[in-house]
Motif scaffolding. Structure first.
Motif, short mmCIF file in Angstrom:
data_model
loop_
_atom_site.label_atom_id
_atom_site.label_comp_id
_atom_site.label_asym_id
_atom_site.label_seq_id
_atom_site.Cartn_x
_atom_site.Cartn_y
_atom_site.Cartn_z
N VAL A 47 33.11 43.13 26.86
CA VAL A 47 33.94 42.43 27.83
C VAL A 47 35.25 42.08 27.13
O VAL A 47 35.25 41.40 26.10
CB VAL A 47 33.26 41.15 28.36
N THR A 50 41.17 39.81 27.54
CA THR A 50 41.98 39.50 28.73
C THR A 50 41.08 39.23 29.92
O THR A 50 41.32 38.31 30.71
CB THR A 50 42.93 40.68 29.04
N GLU A 51 40.03 40.03 30.05
CA GLU A 51 39.08 39.86 31.16
C GLU A 51 38.38 38.51 31.07
O GLU A 51 38.23 37.80 32.08
CB GLU A 51 38.06 41.00 31.07
N GLU A 54 40.79 35.59 31.98
CA GLU A 54 41.00 35.47 33.44
C GLU A 54 39.75 34.92 34.12
O GLU A 54 39.85 34.12 35.06
CB GLU A 54 41.37 36.82 34.02
N LEU A 55 38.58 35.34 33.68
CA LEU A 55 37.35 34.82 34.26
C LEU A 55 37.21 33.31 34.06
O LEU A 55 36.83 32.58 34.97
CB LEU A 55 36.14 35.51 33.61
N GLY A 99 37.59 42.90 22.48
CA GLY A 99 36.73 42.01 23.24
C GLY A 99 35.50 41.62 22.45
O GLY A 99 35.47 41.66 21.21
N HIS A 135 33.84 38.74 40.30
CA HIS A 135 34.18 39.73 39.27
C HIS A 135 33.19 40.89 39.34
O HIS A 135 31.99 40.70 39.62
CB HIS A 135 34.13 39.07 37.89
#
Length: 893
Positions: A47, A50-51, A54-55, A99, A135
């Motif tokens: 993961v 950046t993801e 945002e989550l 990530g 998501h």
């Protein structure tokens, strides 16, 4: 897994839970839960950072989100391994590319294999924010749950489980078709027909489609040998025309339907509570075959005539077939008991709309859990929550996308698309209130030849009315306002003077002079949905409610006093924040007015966070003070904010125009210390854009400081003069040395820190690295000793930079690391510089593993904040730093 490693078990369905060696682990606060949930949902996959940001923080994360994420990762690692050192990777959560991934092969988790229908009765990761669950990671698992129900829907024993899952997927045709067939197989043909009709309408309303072949076949099966249905009340109103599904509420509502007999939908007037309740009740109707009751309790009717509980019970009893003649002269309690008896063996929905308070609702409640009671109210009805176990669901404003969708349904998408800017203005003006949007759309629809831009220009609060009595936004607000206590009503009016996006408890208390009572008054306003609670300490007021409060305030004669108290609150709160930076006071404020409640950040980091959160409000309050000609207060705020603005390296252009107005105000006051301070403040940034004006203002400031024998002020002017782009190097060095000499005489540590830092920078620029290192070290040690915390980090960076140039790589690593340790989360500039130095120095020492990790951290900061860095430092400087780090990365491969 070896015997020495802990057995870890994670469960997703029904809510995220974790066990270690058989003992359940407290996963911790929401952000930590979201991080662990995302890693688990990825099932061993990576993961991205950046993801994850945002989550966890949404589409507009804070500047420190990446740093905070790394800390969260460490906290999650310690859920698995409590004794893990703070910077160790551990066994379970590993960095991977850009990530992180969770090592899933050794985990006992219900996501590792296809679970049974019984195991997935509750949604996966229930309890997480609905936006998080949208998501793709979580959507995939939700779709798998639906497929499990589809596959299981061939045996009558699976009916209840399939029903629960089908309720969360109302538009999934294969699942709904199988549920219809399952109902027929279970002898519940009438429910199957009602469900088909409900699904058919839903498909038409939300997707504009007809049922597919599988649904039609299920319908034909249900029609075979159909028997006449028994009489039952079907009282739900029609769905609102152009209703926009509230996906943000769907999962919360459906979860409550499975767990509670009473659900309360609360929200401000005009927010669409009734429309949401009616739509939801229509969707759930197939699960309640004995019918639906609907009653408007008129709790906020403009006439003031509430529906009395006895009258309400009379209506409800007649609706379920009880003759009122049989009740004779019995009173409220007997009628309530008869109503409970009438519903004892029935499965019904009871929708009680527009309730005033808990006492109005309580006699109308069924006595058994087979019925679902849905209550709407502008108040939160906490009595029902506390005593009857009701589940509260807050109905908020529509988001911009949903508001645009509502307008498109009413006005036409082509008309909106033709004027996108005007469409956005219309959405903003209506503040996400469906009532306001519907009225505005109605007016626009009857004027099809008028351009939307012209229509928007005419809009004001008065425009949001259909012309019929009580059918307007102002009336909707007034009904709630009239129900407030006098003190809460007064606070609501006074809060119209607050110009910011959020109102703190302290600011509200100061504006009203309410002291500790402000908390209970804000709670009353929040319960009445006149304010929205942000985080337990801050509140927001919707734009249209703000306009309504402003109207009330204008006619009350209270505005000027409220504005004075607002300004005094921020003058004193800014001063307290300023003192956390370890700077001397420019002026002394004297005792506060009675009832003033000051914001008091506990330390430097908290003061910086407070500034960033209040930044927009502070600028607006200064503008108000200048407008009202409260010049001294405006100047004090501008000068005291310099410490925070400097700490976050705020571009001078951001406050330049306001500083110019404050300078003119200072020149009219005749107070040398304030005028000199504003001359210095307004000169910031001019050294590169207007060097002559820069020098002229500093020379005038120096004259003023000399006239009042202010050595600290003189030292700071000499330090500023060392920035002059028109001066020769020898002059700049002389100015910096003069700053140090004068600062040593004034005896103020923070002033000497700034002077020494300026001297170190000038010596470095002129190539005298040894002397620069001595000055920078003295500045750093003094900053740490005197608790000048922002300069403690900044001087450490300068010292690391000089040590790197001297090839003293160990010292460069030490001071760059110190800078990072001293930097608060809200400050994003020091990590950019310090990480670049640390990467070069660690690589030079041969520590490639650490250098690689630092490069990764640097790149994350650059990716997230480079647009800010470029505004402040310019493209050339930022690109040069990035190139240096890229060169480090290249040399490691």
């Amino acid at each position: 897994m070896t015997t020495s490693e802990p057995a870890v078990r994670l469960r997703a369905y029904g809510g995220l839970r974790m066990w270690r060696d058989g003992v359940e682990v407290d996963i911790g606060p929401p952000r930590q839960r979201v991080l662990l949930a995302a890693l688990l949902a990825a099932r061993g996959g990576v993961v991205g950072i950046t993801e994850l940001v945002e989550l966890i923080w949404g589409a507009e994360p804070s500047q420190s989100a990446v740093n905070q994420l790394h800390r969260l990762v460490g906290q999650v690692r310690r859920l698995f391994e409590p004794d893990l050192p703070s910077r160790a990777t551990g066994r379970w959560v590993h960095p991977a590319g850009e990530g992180y991934r969770l090592v899933a092969d050794a985990l006992d988790t219900d996501l590792a294999a296809t679970p049974s229908l019984d195991a997935v009765q509750e949604p996966a990761f229930a309890g997480l924010d609905p936006e998080v669950l949208e998501h793709p990671l979580f959507v995939t698992i939700a779709q798998e749950r639906i497929q499990i129900a589809v596959d299981a829907a061939d045996q009558p024993s699976a009916l209840s489980g399939v029903q629960r899952i089908a309720a969360s997927a109302p538009l999934h045709e294969p699942l709904q078709a199988r549920l219809i067939r399952l109902l027929v197989l279970s002898g519940r043909r009438a429910e199957a027909l009602v469900l088909f009709d409900e699904v058919r309408h839903r498909l038409a309303d939300e997707l504009g489609t007809d049922p597919g072949a599988e649904l039609r076949a299920a319908h034909l099966l249900a029609l075979e040998d159909e028997q006449p249905a028994a009489h039952r009340p079907v009282q739900l109103p029609r769905r609102v025309a152009g209703f926009v599904p509230r996906h943000d509420l769907t999962s919360a509502l459906d979860a409550q339907a499975n767990n509670a007999a009473i659900v309360i939908l609360s929200g401000m007037g005009g927010v669409g509570k009734t429309a949401v309740a009616v739509d939801w009740a229509h969707r759930l109707a197939p699960r309640f075959p004995d019918g639906q009751l609907y009653l408007n309790l008129r709790g906020f009717d403009p006439s003031g005539r509430l529906v009395d509980p006895v009258d309400a019970l009379n209506t409800l009893l007649e609706s379920v077939g009880v003759s009122l003649a049989s009740l004779g002269g019995t009173g409220l309690d007997a009628r309530a008991a008869r109503f409970r008896s009438a519903l004892a063996d029935r499965k019904m929905i009871v929708l009680l709309d527009n309730a005033r308070d808990s006492e109005q609702v309580r006699p109308l409640l069924p006595g058994v859990p087979g019925c679902l009671v849905v209550v709407t109210s502008r108040n939160r009805l906490t009595g029902l929550v506390a005593r009857e176990g009701a589940r509260p669901v807050h109905v908020n404003r529509l988001g911009d996308a949903a508001a645009s969708e509502l307008l498109a349904k009413r006005v036409g998408s082509a008309r909106l698309a033709a004027e996108p800017a005007a469409s956005q203005d219309l959405v903003r003006f209506c503040a996400g209130l469906p009532l306001a949007l519907a009225i505005a759309a109605a007016h626009a629809s009857v004027r099809p030849d008028m351009r939307l831009s012209e229509f928007v220009e005419e809009l004001e609060l008065d425009a949001l009315s259909t012309g019929e009595s009580g059918d307007d936004v102002r009336s909707a607000f007034s009904w709630s306002y009239e129900a407030l206590s006098p003190a809460a009503a007064r606070l609501f009016r006074l809060l119209a003077v607050h110009p910011g996006p959020e109102i703190s408890i302290a600011a509200a208390a100061s504006i009203a002079g309410a002291g500790p009572k402000a908390r209970s008054l804000l709670a009353e306003l929040s319960a009445a949905n006149m304010l929205t609670e942000a985080d337990g300490r801050r509140y927001t007021m919707h734009d249209l409610l703000h306009a309504y409060a402003d109207e009330l305030l204008e006619s009350s004669g209270e505005r000027l006093d409220a504005e004075k108290r607002l300004v005094e609150h921020y003058v004193r709160s800014i001063r307290h924040s300023y003192l956390m930076f370890g700077r001397p006071q420019v002026t002394y404020l004297g005792p506060p007015s009675a009832g003033m409640t000051i914001e008091r950040p506990a330390d430097f980091a908290a003061a910086l966070e407070w500034y960033l959160r209040e930044k927009l409000t502070l600028r607006a309050v200064i503008d108000l003070a200048l407008l009202r000609r409260w010049h001294r207060e405006a100047i004090e705020m501008v000068l005291d904010l310099r410490a925070a603005r400097g700490a976050v390296v705020e571009p001078p252009a951001d406050s330049a125009e306001q500083s110019e107005r404050a300078l003119k105000a200072a020149q009219s006051l005749g107070e040398p210390v304030l005028e000199a301070g504003m001359l210095r403040e307004s000169s910031i940034g001019l050294h590169s854009t207007d060097p002559n004006q820069f020098r002229s203002r500093l020379e005038r400031a120096l004259e003023l400081y000399e006239s009042i024998d202010d050595l600290a002020g003189q030292a700071m002017v000499w330090r500023n003069m060392a920035w002059s782009t028109t001066a020769e190097p020898s002059e700049r060095l002389m100015y910096a040395k003069r700053a140090v000499d004068t600062a040593e005489l004034c005896g103020e540590p923070s002033v000497l820190v700034f002077a020494l830092a300026a001297l170190g920078s000038e010596l470095r620029d002129q190539g005298d690295l040894a002397s620069a290192a001595d000055a920078a070290l003295e500045a750093h040690e003094l900053a740490v000793q005197a608790d000048v915390l922002d300069m403690s980090a900044q001087t450490a960076v300068k010292l690391a930079e000089i040590k790197l140039a001297l090839a003293d790589h160990s010292a460069a690593v030490r001071y760059a690391s110190t800078a990072l340790d001293l930097t608060p989360p809200a400050e994003v500039f020091t990590p950019f510089q310090a990480s670049a130095i640390l990467a070069e120095a660690t690589l030079a020492l041969g520590d490639t593993a650490r250098a690689s990790a630092v490069v990764s951290t640097f790149r994350q900061a650059a990716a997230q904040h480079s647009h800010i860095y470029r505004v402040v430092w310019g493209d050339d400087e930022v690109d040069a730093v990035i190139s240096r780090v890229d060169a480090c990365a290249s040399s490691m491969h």
